[in-house]
Design an enzyme around this catalytic site. Structure first.
Site, short mmCIF file in Angstrom:
data_model
loop_
_atom_site.label_atom_id
_atom_site.label_comp_id
_atom_site.label_asym_id
_atom_site.label_seq_id
_atom_site.Cartn_x
_atom_site.Cartn_y
_atom_site.Cartn_z
N HIS A 1 0.82 -1.22 0.00
CA HIS A 1 0.00 0.00 0.00
C HIS A 1 0.85 1.26 0.00
O HIS A 1 0.55 2.22 -0.71
CB HIS A 1 -0.89 -0.04 1.25
CG HIS A 1 -1.85 1.09 1.37
ND1 HIS A 1 -2.78 1.39 0.39
CD2 HIS A 1 -2.07 1.98 2.38
CE1 HIS A 1 -3.51 2.42 0.78
NE2 HIS A 1 -3.09 2.81 1.97
N ARG B 1 3.53 4.04 8.84
CA ARG B 1 2.87 5.34 8.67
C ARG B 1 1.52 5.37 9.38
O ARG B 1 0.72 4.44 9.26
CB ARG B 1 2.66 5.60 7.17
CG ARG B 1 1.92 6.87 6.86
CD ARG B 1 1.76 7.04 5.36
NE ARG B 1 1.02 5.95 4.77
CZ ARG B 1 -0.29 5.89 4.66
NH1 ARG B 1 -1.04 6.89 5.11
NH2 ARG B 1 -0.88 4.86 4.09
C1 SIN Z 1 -7.53 3.45 4.18
O1 SIN Z 1 -8.48 4.16 3.84
O2 SIN Z 1 -7.68 2.40 4.77
C2 SIN Z 1 -6.15 3.90 3.82
C3 SIN Z 1 -5.84 5.20 4.43
C4 SIN Z 1 -4.36 5.46 4.43
O3 SIN Z 1 -3.61 4.65 3.89
O4 SIN Z 1 -3.92 6.47 5.00
#
Ligand code: SIN
Length: 567
Positions: A360, A395
């Site tokens: 991600h 993060r």
């Molecule tokens: C999410 O909406 O789960 C991701 C948010 C993020 O990665 O800050």
């Protein structure tokens, strides 16, 4: 491109970080050329469903200073001991100004009760108070991208900004005396050299290292790879954040943490809810904990994905027994996810949906100071490709859009100051590379032709959510044996970049013999307090230098082609 009297800045990338930097630098009178590899909105920013973290109104009792302290504390806590404290303070202190700048560019954040009412400040995992602004429910990134692209197009129309679309960075051009002095790019399929007084990399992350990723196809680590070839210091590359709940279907569409925040639960193939056995916060445990458990459960059931169950969710005034009110609530609260799931033929109001962890966000990247300066003079980096130190080993949700906005503005300020003060000597001001940078292995060429699918599968198995020493050693040996493609095409250049960044990630992950934040080693499952620090890496430069050219207008492209195989 002919030279102009103003210092020229190339900004590579069109997400929140690149657009913010480009617009703010143009406002400061710099001659800005913005490069976008694909469409302007083909970015991670455009996909961001979570919001942007920023305390804009202070705590309910009106104590903004406490609000700042809490945001700093939450960010440092998530970062698991490897954040740069000063950079975190800058991020939080500048957050309100960054939100103001976004609003001035036309971003419409969700309000509690129509125009003029306060913004809705939401709560997400690991935030101690509600401080997340959203737009369009789950379409915050899309709204920010829309507004900033509109601002960039307006600036292009009035001649304040030039935009080169579908133009990919091939390599930085450096000069032995001056650092970065331009870039080689692929403009469609035509190679070009663009001269510049400074280059800003805002190329985003490298989710395409893995077969499962929430990132778009453009996220191939181009800026990080180019910076490595130019000899820039990198750091924190072992820290890859895997989101626990991407849809287990082609495209790995993100199912936001906010869905679990509002009551969705995870179940195994027998329908059993398992996170209650693992962590007191169950589905709202830190992202890395949930991702690891999802992988373990999936492995235990022969690789079949786990299930996210939203069927019990109802909005205010809904009834738990009414499937219809659940459907209405999900569609209203999460319109983007609802549409994506329905496009996959899934009715999440009635049936649990299969989910998988997916790459991600890359916490690491090109080491910078708190104004985007890298270790190479004239080279700046901002956003996900940069490592400012604000994320540490993990993060905090919704700090990434904020980082792009805050450090984009600060990088523009630094560009203006540095370029106006530039008398040709370019004194070195960059990140403090504590204790020096370790040498990264050279980009050698093996015998096995690079195959992206096989590479991604190997990265997932060896340097994914669960890692161990033997797996990383075997992966490092396998990557060393790969031969990157030599063609001057976008796909081949991306493959070369993925291999360069993948090798660096694996080297860093092997070196960190402990578990910390998103980096989990089954052979060292606990953090080692002696290793609670950032580790910097650098490679011998191989990027083209001005010594390879005769004049600014002619460039020995044969040289470039020869150099491309060295990833
Ligand atoms: C999410 O909406 O789960 C991701 C948010 C993020 O990665 O800050």
């Amino acid at each position: 491109m002919s030279r102009t009297p103003f210092p020229r800045v190339l900004v590579v990338g069109s997400g929140i970080a690149g657009l913010t930097t480009a617009l703010a630098a143009a406002d400061r009178g710099l001659d800005v050329v913005l490069l976008s590899k694909d469409r302007l909105d083909e970015t991670n920013t455009d996909r961001a469903q979570g919001g942007i973290a920023a305390m804009t109104a202070g705590l309910p009792d009106g104590q903004p200073r406490d609000a700042e302290e809490l945001h700093v504390r939450d960010t440092l806590g998530a970062g698991a001991g490897t954040c740069d404290d000063d950079a975190v303070r800058v991020l939080v202190r500048d957050s309100a100004a960054a939100i103001t700048a976004l609003v001035e560019h036309g971003v419409a954040f969700d309000r509690a009760d129509g125009p003029g009412s306060p913004w809705v400040e939401g709560l997400e995992g690991a935030h101690s108070v509600p401080r997340i602004l959203h737009a369009g429910g789950d379409a915050t990134g899309r709204e920010i991208q829309r507004a900033l692209v509109a601002a960039a197009l307006a600036a292009e129309t009035t001649g304040r900004l030039r935009i080169l679309r579908h133009t990919m960075l091939v390599d930085l051009v450096t000069s032995p005396g001056r650092g970065a002095v331009g870039a080689l790019v692929l403009d469609g399929d035509r190679p070009r050299r663009l001269a510049a007084d400074a280059v800003v990399l805002a190329t985003g992350g490298a989710g395409q290292l893995y077969p499962h990723t929430t990132n778009p196809a453009v996220a191939t680590g181009d800026g990080i790879a180019a910076a490595l070839r130019a000899g820039a210091a990198v750091t924190d590359l072992e820290f890859v954040q895997f989101h626990p709940t991407a849809l287990a279907a082609p495209g790995c569409f993100l199912v936001s943490e906010a869905v679990r925040g509002e009551g969705a639960v995870l179940r195994d193939g027998t329908g059993r809810r398992y996170l209650t056995d693992v962590h007191p916060l169950a589905e709202l445990a830190p992202r890395d904990v949930v991702a690891r458990e999802n992988v373990r459960r999936s492995l235990a059931q022969g690789g079949r994905p786990v299930l996210l169950d939203c069927t019990g969710m109802t909005g205010p005034g809904g009834t738990a027994s009414s499937g219809r009110s659940t459907a209405e609530h999900l569609a209203r609260r999460f319109p983007t996810i609802d549409a994506a799931l329905r496009a996959h033929g899934m009715d999440w109001a009635r049936e649990p949906v299969p989910v998988t962890p997916a790459a991600h966000y890359l916490m690491g990247g090109i080491a910078t100071d708190d104004r985007g300066r890298t270790s190479v003079p004239g080279l700046y980096a901002v956003g996900e490709c940069a490592a400012t130190g604000v994320h540490g080993a993990n993060r905090l949700a919704s700090n990434s859009l904020l980082e792009g906005a805050v450090f984009g503005a600060r990088t523009a300020e630094a560009l203006a100051a540095d370029l106006r003060a530039d008398d040709g000597a370019r004194p070195h001001r960059g990140p403090a590379v504590d204790g020096g940078a370790l040498p990264l292995p050279e980009g050698t060429e093996g015998d096995v032709p690079f195959d992206r699918q096989a590479f991604q599968a190997a990265m997932w198995a060896g340097a994914g959510v669960l890692r161990d020493g033997p797996g990383l050693e075997a992966l490092a040996a396998r990557l060393a044996g790969l031969r990157p493609p030599a063609a001057l095409s976008r796909r081949a250049l991306e493959d070369r970049n993925l291999l360069a960044v993948g090798r660096a990630v694996v080297t860093a992950a092997l070196h960190r013999a402990e578990s910390r934040g998103a980096h989990f080693r089954e052979d060292f499952p606990a953090p080692d307090p002696a290793r609670a620090r950032r580790i910097f890496w650098r490679r011998e430069p191989t990027a083209p230098t001005t010594e390879h050219q005769d004049t600014a207008s002619t460039y020995a492209y044969g040289d470039i082609l020869e150099r491309i195989p060295a990833c």
